[in-house]
Design an enzyme around this catalytic site. Structure first.
Site, PDB file in Angstrom:
ATOM      1  N   GLY A 179       0.824  -1.210   0.000  1.00  0.00           N
ATOM      2  CA  GLY A 179       0.000   0.000   0.000  1.00  0.00           C
ATOM      3  C   GLY A 179       0.848   1.246   0.000  1.00  0.00           C
ATOM      4  O   GLY A 179       2.051   1.190  -0.235  1.00  0.00           O
ATOM      5  N   ASN A 180       0.212   2.388   0.224  1.00  0.00           N
ATOM      6  CA  ASN A 180       0.951   3.646   0.322  1.00  0.00           C
ATOM      7  C   ASN A 180       0.239   4.577   1.307  1.00  0.00           C
ATOM      8  O   ASN A 180      -0.823   4.239   1.833  1.00  0.00           O
ATOM      9  CB  ASN A 180       1.127   4.289  -1.054  1.00  0.00           C
ATOM     10  CG  ASN A 180      -0.196   4.665  -1.690  1.00  0.00           C
ATOM     11  OD1 ASN A 180      -0.925   5.519  -1.195  1.00  0.00           O
ATOM     12  ND2 ASN A 180      -0.529   3.995  -2.794  1.00  0.00           N
ATOM     13  N   ARG A 181       0.828   5.741   1.553  1.00  0.00           N
ATOM     14  CA  ARG A 181       0.367   6.616   2.628  1.00  0.00           C
ATOM     15  C   ARG A 181      -0.719   7.614   2.214  1.00  0.00           C
ATOM     16  O   ARG A 181      -1.014   8.539   2.963  1.00  0.00           O
ATOM     17  CB  ARG A 181       1.546   7.392   3.211  1.00  0.00           C
ATOM     18  CG  ARG A 181       2.567   6.513   3.877  1.00  0.00           C
ATOM     19  CD  ARG A 181       3.619   7.356   4.584  1.00  0.00           C
ATOM     20  NE  ARG A 181       4.707   6.542   5.088  1.00  0.00           N
ATOM     21  CZ  ARG A 181       4.647   5.826   6.219  1.00  0.00           C
ATOM     22  NH1 ARG A 181       3.550   5.833   6.943  1.00  0.00           N
ATOM     23  NH2 ARG A 181       5.677   5.110   6.595  1.00  0.00           N
TER      24      ARG A 181
END
Ligand code: C5P
Length: 222
Positions: free
Chosen positions: A29-31
């Site tokens: 995932g990412n932020r």
């Protein structure tokens, strides 16, 4: 309501992060919080637009859009967008789409037997560039989050992806960006630019929506 600058304009948007499955219980995932995209969707609705929002998983309440499509992976987001793209007037890619995904997610939970583990990745489709390449296609707007040389990279992206407008911001600094409440943007188009200084994402989204409506209106008046 009637008399907004985007009355009856059909907007398709992406927002939030994507999750790329590694196995049945894990993902890459990412932020991205989705905050900027959701605020922009709401601001566009406020200008009269009919908004369909394709969103990755976020912790935010659903914005008041005409259609909300929840997806997880980049491939799901791609499919949801491409099936709707020909019916929209304006496309905005605000999602933080993963550039790569695991080649083949494991069918069963990966066990911690090995001391080292590699996951092979393959490029995801560039949703924004694909929509921008449609002919006839919608007015296209992208985002560029950069750590350095913000304007130069964003200008490059505007041209390479064939966009009508790009909103660029500096990430990795002290203020603004992915997990923050605040942000600042430099908005670029062919032949012009505008600075939107550091402010809350809600206010910034309203100013960006007005600017998008202006540029879109200009195009359609021409
Ligand atoms: O190339 P880069 O990822 O920096 O471009 C960012 C812009 O492109 C954003 O508007 C993002 O939503 C969009 N994008 C996309 N599909 C991808 C990668 C980025 O729509 N696979």
């Amino acid at each position: 309501r009637a008399d907004g600058p985007l009355d009856a304009v059909r907007v398709l948007m992406t927002a939030g992060p994507t999750r790329e499955p590694v196995d049945p219980v894990r993902f890459l995932g990412n932020r991205s919080s989705g905050r900027m995209g959701y605020a922009l969707a709401e601001a566009l609705v406020g200008l009269g637009a009919e908004v369909a929002l394709v969103t990755g998983p976020t912790a935010l309440p659903a914005p008041p859009v005409a259609e909300l499509v929840r997806v997880e992976s980049a491939l799901e987001m791609h499919a949801a967008v491409m099936s709707r793209a020909s019916g929209c007037d304006l496309f905005i890619g605000a999602a933080a789409v993963a550039d790569y995904r695991p080649v083949e997610p494991a069918g069963r939970k990966i066990k911690k037997d090995a001391g080292e583990l590699s996951i092979r990745l393959v490029r995801n489709p560039d949703i924004l560039a694909e929509v921008a390449a449609l002919s006839p296609g919608p007015f296209t707007v992208g985002f560029a989050a950069e750590t350095d040389r913000v304007i130069a990279y964003a200008r490059g992206k505007l041209e390479k992806k064939g966009l009508d407008l790009i909103a660029a911001n500096q990430v990795g600094g002290e203020r603004g960006g992915f997990e923050s409440q605040d942000n600042a943007l430099t908005v670029l188009w062919d032949g012009g630019s505008r600075e939107l200084p550091m402010m809350t994402k809600t206010r910034l989204a309203r100013e960006l929506a007005v600017l998008i409506a202006e540029r879109y209106g200009e195009r359609h008046a021409a």
